[in-house]
Each structure stands twice: as C-alpha cells, then as structure tokens.
Motif scaffolding. Sequence first.
Motif, PDB file in Angstrom:
ATOM      1  N   MET A   1      14.602  -0.567  10.748  1.00  8.23           N
ATOM      2  CA  MET A   1      14.471   0.423   9.687  1.00  8.23           C
ATOM      3  C   MET A   1      14.278  -0.283   8.353  1.00  8.23           C
ATOM      4  N   SER A   2      13.333   0.258   7.569  1.00  9.82           N
ATOM      5  CA  SER A   2      13.083  -0.326   6.262  1.00  9.82           C
ATOM      6  C   SER A   2      12.963   0.776   5.220  1.00  9.82           C
ATOM      7  N   PHE A   3      13.564   0.538   4.074  1.00 10.44           N
ATOM      8  CA  PHE A   3      13.470   1.485   2.970  1.00 10.44           C
ATOM      9  C   PHE A   3      12.451   1.012   1.926  1.00 10.44           C
ATOM     10  N   VAL A   4      11.708  -0.033   2.286  1.00 10.36           N
ATOM     11  CA  VAL A   4      10.707  -0.599   1.393  1.00 10.36           C
ATOM     12  C   VAL A   4       9.336  -0.408   2.027  1.00 10.36           C
ATOM     13  N   GLU A   5       8.397   0.092   1.264  1.00 13.41           N
ATOM     14  CA  GLU A   5       7.054   0.298   1.796  1.00 13.41           C
ATOM     15  C   GLU A   5       6.360  -1.036   2.043  1.00 13.41           C
ATOM     16  N   SER A   6       5.398  -1.009   2.957  1.00 13.61           N
ATOM     17  CA  SER A   6       4.660  -2.218   3.309  1.00 13.61           C
ATOM     18  C   SER A   6       3.812  -2.705   2.132  1.00 13.61           C
ATOM     19  N   GLU A   7       3.409  -3.960   2.212  1.00 11.64           N
ATOM     20  CA  GLU A   7       2.550  -4.516   1.164  1.00 11.64           C
ATOM     21  C   GLU A   7       1.236  -3.745   1.074  1.00 11.64           C
ATOM     22  N   GLU A   8       0.733  -3.311   2.245  1.00 14.59           N
ATOM     23  CA  GLU A   8      -0.518  -2.544   2.263  1.00 14.59           C
ATOM     24  C   GLU A   8      -0.353  -1.212   1.537  1.00 14.59           C
ATOM     25  N   ARG A   9       0.775  -0.528   1.772  1.00 11.47           N
ATOM     26  CA  ARG A   9       1.018   0.756   1.101  1.00 11.47           C
ATOM     27  C   ARG A   9       1.174   0.554  -0.402  1.00 11.47           C
ATOM     28  N   LEU A  10       1.887  -0.475  -0.796  1.00 15.39           N
ATOM     29  CA  LEU A  10       2.074  -0.755  -2.225  1.00 15.39           C
ATOM     30  C   LEU A  10       0.752  -1.108  -2.899  1.00 15.39           C
ATOM     31  N   ALA A  11      -0.105  -1.850  -2.176  1.00 17.46           N
ATOM     32  CA  ALA A  11      -1.421  -2.194  -2.725  1.00 17.46           C
ATOM     33  C   ALA A  11      -2.276  -0.932  -2.871  1.00 17.46           C
ATOM     34  N   LEU A  12      -2.157  -0.025  -1.907  1.00 19.18           N
ATOM     35  CA  LEU A  12      -2.874   1.252  -1.991  1.00 19.18           C
ATOM     36  C   LEU A  12      -2.407   2.034  -3.207  1.00 19.18           C
ATOM     37  N   ARG A  13      -1.102   2.098  -3.407  1.00 17.94           N
ATOM     38  CA  ARG A  13      -0.561   2.802  -4.579  1.00 17.94           C
ATOM     39  C   ARG A  13      -1.117   2.209  -5.875  1.00 17.94           C
ATOM     40  N   LYS A  14      -1.126   0.918  -5.959  1.00 11.56           N
ATOM     41  CA  LYS A  14      -1.601   0.253  -7.187  1.00 11.56           C
ATOM     42  C   LYS A  14      -3.069   0.574  -7.447  1.00 11.56           C
ATOM     43  N   ALA A  15      -3.883   0.502  -6.401  1.00  9.40           N
ATOM     44  CA  ALA A  15      -5.308   0.757  -6.570  1.00  9.40           C
ATOM     45  C   ALA A  15      -5.572   2.209  -6.973  1.00  9.40           C
ATOM     46  N   VAL A  16      -4.857   3.139  -6.341  1.00 11.56           N
ATOM     47  CA  VAL A  16      -5.045   4.556  -6.666  1.00 11.56           C
ATOM     48  C   VAL A  16      -4.548   4.847  -8.072  1.00 11.56           C
ATOM     49  N   SER A  17      -3.419   4.240  -8.447  1.00 11.13           N
ATOM     50  CA  SER A  17      -2.888   4.428  -9.789  1.00 11.13           C
ATOM     51  C   SER A  17      -3.884   3.954 -10.846  1.00 11.13           C
ATOM     52  N   ASP A  18      -4.513   2.805 -10.589  1.00  9.96           N
ATOM     53  CA  ASP A  18      -5.510   2.280 -11.531  1.00  9.96           C
ATOM     54  C   ASP A  18      -6.681   3.247 -11.658  1.00  9.96           C
ATOM     55  N   LEU A  19      -7.104   3.827 -10.531  1.00 17.09           N
ATOM     56  CA  LEU A  19      -8.195   4.797 -10.574  1.00 17.09           C
ATOM     57  C   LEU A  19      -7.788   6.028 -11.373  1.00 17.09           C
ATOM     58  N   GLY A  20      -6.629   6.563 -11.096  1.00 24.60           N
ATOM     59  CA  GLY A  20      -6.162   7.761 -11.795  1.00 24.60           C
ATOM     60  C   GLY A  20      -6.031   7.552 -13.291  1.00 24.60           C
ATOM     61  N   LYS A  21      -5.551   6.388 -13.680  1.00 28.85           N
ATOM     62  CA  LYS A  21      -5.365   6.107 -15.101  1.00 28.85           C
ATOM     63  C   LYS A  21      -6.698   5.952 -15.831  1.00 28.85           C
ATOM     64  N   ARG A  22      -7.745   5.580 -15.119  1.00 28.49           N
ATOM     65  CA  ARG A  22      -9.066   5.504 -15.751  1.00 28.49           C
ATOM     66  C   ARG A  22      -9.558   6.888 -16.161  1.00 28.49           C
ATOM     67  N   TYR A  23      -9.108   7.902 -15.443  1.00 30.48           N
ATOM     68  CA  TYR A  23      -9.444   9.286 -15.791  1.00 30.48           C
ATOM     69  C   TYR A  23      -8.359   9.865 -16.692  1.00 30.48           C
ATOM     70  N   GLY A  24      -7.120   9.895 -16.221  1.00 26.39           N
ATOM     71  CA  GLY A  24      -5.990  10.277 -17.051  1.00 26.39           C
ATOM     72  C   GLY A  24      -5.782  11.771 -17.230  1.00 26.39           C
ATOM     73  N   HIS A  25      -4.656  12.099 -17.852  1.00 24.20           N
ATOM     74  CA  HIS A  25      -4.259  13.491 -18.020  1.00 24.20           C
ATOM     75  C   HIS A  25      -5.170  14.242 -18.975  1.00 24.20           C
ATOM     76  N   ASP A  26      -5.682  13.567 -19.981  1.00 21.93           N
ATOM     77  CA  ASP A  26      -6.592  14.234 -20.928  1.00 21.93           C
ATOM     78  C   ASP A  26      -7.852  14.714 -20.218  1.00 21.93           C
ATOM     79  N   TYR A  27      -8.387  13.885 -19.328  1.00 22.91           N
ATOM     80  CA  TYR A  27      -9.561  14.272 -18.538  1.00 22.91           C
ATOM     81  C   TYR A  27      -9.244  15.498 -17.695  1.00 22.91           C
ATOM     82  N   TYR A  28      -8.098  15.479 -17.045  1.00 25.27           N
ATOM     83  CA  TYR A  28      -7.688  16.579 -16.161  1.00 25.27           C
ATOM     84  C   TYR A  28      -7.562  17.891 -16.937  1.00 25.27           C
ATOM     85  N   VAL A  29      -6.879  17.837 -18.071  1.00 29.07           N
ATOM     86  CA  VAL A  29      -6.670  19.046 -18.875  1.00 29.07           C
ATOM     87  C   VAL A  29      -7.988  19.549 -19.447  1.00 29.07           C
TER      88      VAL A  29
END
Length: 385
Positions: A1-29
């Motif tokens: 059992m692990s309470f820490v996400e895999s390196e692959e999942r963390l890398a996915l989060r980072k990449a998606v976060s970078d994409l989302g921030k390029r657009y941002g909340h102002d774009y969404y609104v």
Amino acid sequence: MSFVESEERLALRKAVSDLGKRYGHDYYVKKAREGGHTTELWQEAGKLGYLGVNVPEQYGGGGGGIGDLAAVCEELSASGCPLLMMVVSPAICATIIARFGTDAQKQEWLPRFADGSVVMAFGITEPDAGSNSHKIVTTGRRDGGDWVLSGQKVFISGVDGADAVLVVGRTEDAKTGRLKPALYIVPTDAKGFTYQKIDMEMVSPDRQFTLFLDDVRLPSDALVGSEDAALAQLFAGLNPERIMAASFSTGIGRLAMAKATEYAKTRSVWGQPIGAHQGLAHPLAESHINIELARLMTQKAAALYDSGNDMAAGEAANMAKYAAAEAAAKAADQALHTHGGNGMASEFGLGGLVLASRVGRIAPVSREMILNFVAQHSLGLPKSY
C-alpha cells in the motif's frame, strides 16, 4: 500500500498543470461570459493525450485508469479551468463504451475519445425523476430493426458542443412487461432530437440544457451493450462520475486556496500581512487540511475502481465526492471572506468560484443522497427513502 502517487502520475499532474496555467482562470471566465467554449484548451489537451489517459492503448489511449483521468481533471480545475465535460465525456461515456460496448462501438468512438475529437454528453436526469432514477420514463421501443426513443431530460451538460448524448432510457421486458434500464447513443443531429438552454446564474462555458426526444429513430447498434446488462453498465459509469466530480471539487478548492493565500500574504493592514492573524490563518489552514483529506479519499476510490472492486469503489467514490464538495465550498467561502470587499470584485474572480464550488454539493448527486447511501450501506441503518 502506498499513499504517494507514482512518478508517472506526478509527471502527468505537472504537465497538465503547466497546460492549464497557460490558459488560466481569466481565459476560462472570458469564454464563459462571452457565451463561448473552451475549445482551444480541450483540443490541445486532447492532442497531448490528456483526455484519453484512461482509454485502452489499442484504441489510441494512454491505457491508464480513472485515477489518471481524475488527476488531469483536478489539475485543470486547480489552474483555473474546470472542464465540466471531462466528468461526462471521457469519464462516464468512454468508460461505459470501453467496458460494455460492442466491438464496432469501441472502434467508432474510443479513438475519438482518446484524442478529444469527440464530445459525448450524458442524459440521465428527468423533470419528474431527479435523484430517483427508478422513475425514468424515457422509453425505447423496437420498430423492426430500429429503436424509437421518446422522452425528456433536464440539466444535461454541454449538449450544444456535443456530437452525441449517451441517453439513459428504459425498454419493456418481453417476459414481464416491466421497464428496465437501457443505454442509447443518440447523435445530436438526429431527427426528433432537440434541446433548449436553461438560463443559469452560474457563469460557465459548459451550459445546461433540457432535451426533447420525440420518436427519435435509431439503428439497432445505438443500444450500448446488452439490454440485460444496462443496470451494471450504468453503475460502471456513475462511480467514475463521482470520482471525477470529487477531483473537479478539490481542484476548485485548491484554486480558491491559492487565491486566498496569495492575497493573505500580500495584503498588509496595521503594518503586517493579514495572513499573520490567526483569525484568517486558521480557517485557511483548516480548509487546506480538508481538501487534502478529500484528495486522499478520491485517490483511494480511484485505486479501488481501477482494481476492479466496484462495490468498495462505490462506497469510497460517494464518500470522496461528499468530502471534496464540502471542502471546496468552505474553501471558496473562506477565500472570499479573506479578500473582504475585494472578494466581490470581478477582478479577483471569487464570486463565480463560490457558486461553482456549490455545484459539487448538488450534482451529480446531492449530499443528502450520499448521506443516505452511507447510512444504509456503510452503517447498516434502515433505508430512509
């Protein structure tokens, strides 16, 4: 059992976060207020493979699980771009078709789910059914080799940008005469299929609609899977829906917290930042704790679902959805309170966030129905409804 996400999942989060921030909340609104769609973000996320991380590799997807897709949803929400149709199209519809669809249905739809080139809405709620899906009256009847579908749906998300709707209807059992659930893929350009926008107070690029199905004629292969397996198919889609809704909420909660903590660090009154005062610091700290607890429960629910343990996943998914919605609503409210009068100003984007955070307490299932579920199934208490 692990309470820490895999390196692959963390890398996915980072990449998606970078994409989302390029657009941002102002774009969404901006898109929402103009009546537009977040098409550019959706298409780019699709091309990068983020919308199809849970689609089997043989159909062009990432071959991952609902936990990976939930991570994508959460990171986009946390970056200011909560894509409601992620909860619907790749999570509910793609999951159901991947698990129960015919080979032809999989070949037709899954590659397009994988690259984001298709959007499918999900139609279950009816005006007189609400949370009681047993009262659904949208009915499909056989007419030669075709199906003829009639009924009405309400509060169906994103129909104006969808290619098709996965409609939950009922068919008549030939042996008993009773109605039983059935799932149909209905193209949005089908004759007899119309929809009407519901005016909402919430500003979102993913709008709500009432659907009208007036003797919509569908080919025999519009039925997903087997007539007799429809109830299992439905719940196979609802557990991912709750997991994704939880990630949608925790992302919104994180966005609210980021806005609040930045303001609390930089807004100075009486010679020091307002975040130095425990009256503001403690509620923000409590909100952070609650969001992290909800995230942990969401990851547990996703892990159970991806392991094939549908029963345990159902309980955990409901708990995660409840915890995440409550945490997000409290975080958004506290973020607005932290900003004081500025919380009401459009510049800071918190008014819409407060209303958006409330969605999780109402949809796709209300907090009260989740409490009913936990009371009955987890605690063994008598059924109350």
